[in-house]
Design an enzyme around this catalytic site. Sequence first.
Site, PDB file in Angstrom:
ATOM      1  N   CYS A 111     -20.299 -15.696  54.227  1.00 35.39           N
ATOM      2  CA  CYS A 111     -20.642 -14.283  54.408  1.00 35.39           C
ATOM      3  C   CYS A 111     -19.851 -13.624  55.531  1.00 35.39           C
ATOM      4  CB  CYS A 111     -22.131 -14.134  54.687  1.00 35.39           C
ATOM      5  SG  CYS A 111     -23.183 -14.329  53.249  1.00 35.39           S
ATOM      6  N   HIS A 112     -19.712 -14.313  56.658  1.00 39.17           N
ATOM      7  CA  HIS A 112     -19.094 -13.694  57.836  1.00 39.17           C
ATOM      8  C   HIS A 112     -17.593 -13.933  57.914  1.00 39.17           C
ATOM      9  CE1 HIS A 112     -22.984 -12.560  59.505  1.00 39.17           C
ATOM     10  NE2 HIS A 112     -23.418 -13.776  59.219  1.00 39.17           N
ATOM     11  N   MET A 151     -29.364 -11.484  56.119  1.00 37.61           N
ATOM     12  CA  MET A 151     -29.181 -12.613  57.022  1.00 37.61           C
ATOM     13  C   MET A 151     -30.394 -13.534  56.908  1.00 37.61           C
ATOM     14  SD  MET A 151     -27.560 -14.177  59.526  1.00 37.61           S
ATOM     15  CE  MET A 151     -27.909 -15.190  60.986  1.00 37.61           C
ATOM     16  N   HIS A 207     -14.569  -8.986  42.940  1.00 36.38           N
ATOM     17  CA  HIS A 207     -14.982 -10.357  42.649  1.00 36.38           C
ATOM     18  C   HIS A 207     -14.480 -10.779  41.269  1.00 36.38           C
ATOM     19  CE1 HIS A 207     -17.132 -13.996  43.434  1.00 36.38           C
ATOM     20  NE2 HIS A 207     -17.900 -13.860  42.367  1.00 36.38           N
ATOM     21  N   HIS A 231     -22.472  -8.825  38.823  1.00 39.05           N
ATOM     22  CA  HIS A 231     -21.875 -10.162  38.747  1.00 39.05           C
ATOM     23  C   HIS A 231     -21.717 -10.507  37.271  1.00 39.05           C
ATOM     24  CE1 HIS A 231     -21.160 -14.447  39.243  1.00 39.05           C
ATOM     25  NE2 HIS A 231     -20.966 -14.226  40.539  1.00 39.05           N
TER      26      HIS A 231
END
Length: 574
Positions: free
Chosen positions: A81-82, A119, A358, A400
């Site tokens: 994620c980060h 988070m 994506h 997605h």
Amino acid sequence: MTRSVTTLKPLAAAIAIVIAGLGSAHGAEKNLSPEEAAYQSNPSGVDPAAVMMPDEEGAPAMTREEFDHAKEIYFERCAGCHGVLRKGATGKPLTTDITRERGMDYLKTFITYGSPAGMPNWGTSGQLTDDEIEMMANYVMHEPPVPPEFGLADMKDSWTVFVAPEDRPTEQMNDLNLENLFSVTLRDAGQIALVDGDSKEIVKIIDTGYAVHISRMSASGRYLFVIGRDAKVDMIDLWMEEPTTVAEIKVGLEARSVETSKFEGYEDTYAVAGTYWPPQFVIMDGETLEPKKIVSTRGMTVGTQEYHPEPRVAAIVASHQHPEFIVNVKETGKVRLVNYENLDALSSVEIDTSRFLHDGGWDSSGRYFMTAANQSNQIVVIDAKERELEAIIDVGKTPHPGRGANFVDPEFGPVWATSHLGDNTISLIGTDPEGHPDQAWTVVRTLEGQGGGSLFIKTHPESEHLYVDTALNPDEAISQSVAVYDVNDLEEGFQVLPIADWADLGEGPKRVVQPEYNRAGDEVWFSVWNTADQSSALVVVDDETLQLEAVIKDERLVTPTGKFNVYNTQHDVY
């Protein structure tokens, strides 16, 4: 130092601090559902041992043992994620100018309780101990350790040709019906299973890289290419007496995508693989995997035009309109149309679209590439013939689609459909600008599904059904079943097929994932994805009757996920 649990404020106040601090200061909140958070918590493919502790002043003291432990946790739980460099991707930036300003108490609060932005609550969930939380707070106040680059010399060191092209057969040497063969990802085993679609028997188990993401077919239908999260590419010759890996290469430290050239005159000439780290793609010889051309994707983001050091390569598709690969660059929101006619004078068109590109696939004509910008809640349409942006379409939350689903809507004509991770809707987009110009590139219909957490949607030209999985939904009844629509009567709603119940596996999460048709389009295969220490299965459904046709159980089917029918993958049938 006092442990974090005794110094934290009450939960509501702690979360308010988190939102007011890191979230608002560094980008709009993306309130993630449990389904989205589950999807994004996948570990990085980067080996923590590949990055070293930086020498720096101003960071909290850490022992080498603590730093190495924290580094391992970060790459397993946080980097997805980060970002490897902590510049932010789906998650917020965690660079030292931010983390040191926030300080220890804030960081421990953030790690312990998480936030509504997605988070995870690593502390209150019990997944990290108090000591580990304090250690991770210290860790993110150090400069991020940078993994090594991976260039041509590294690739060539990893490159092996087991069977040279001149030593391979000139015709198919086995009796397999290759058009109805399935390549099945055995995710946690680091393998694929080749399964005969006619007999439902496992033909062979083949060792591959870790956590294979996709299988792709060469234009001829002879070579199967698979790529793992560890960036290892395996090339399997299906013509040999027994399908065999004939070449392999490692193209980086973490990867997701592989494809081969399909334009007329270039069939089987080139393969291409894109990596998450380093952020780049490499064009290889299509018969040997010899690396020929490496291209970096580092650059400026759309809109803000700020430099991003880690824009990862997501989907790659082979154009049918030009000798080109279409490459999604995730974080910068760029689509590159890379012409491979002359690798010594490589040319490409770079199209600004929408960030966090994506996965995606072709419309039914093979002209328009439909791809999800998932964190922007949009579908981007690229005209591969004219090499330009056709449209950007707002859809549901976190689309997605996999490769999407093409069919003819009884009212609006040809459409392409996507499901969503973040909500229960299915968006149908008109794709016929000539026959139905008023509906083209708009959401013509929104279907209500049984829940969010969908990873794949699928139909087939010979089918009258549309299947939607919900593998990441937190409700077991939903994650263990699929919704099915009659494409001729969409307003009727969906039926639910109890796929996991039919598999009869006993204990485990038993997530049902990725519908895939056989060659004829009269069967649909599903993976019942259990944990590595529990039994998994493949379930085959009769598409006409929607009744159970077969359950394939075998102790070698360890965590099956993606399934790729050779013919459908070769010809972009979806």
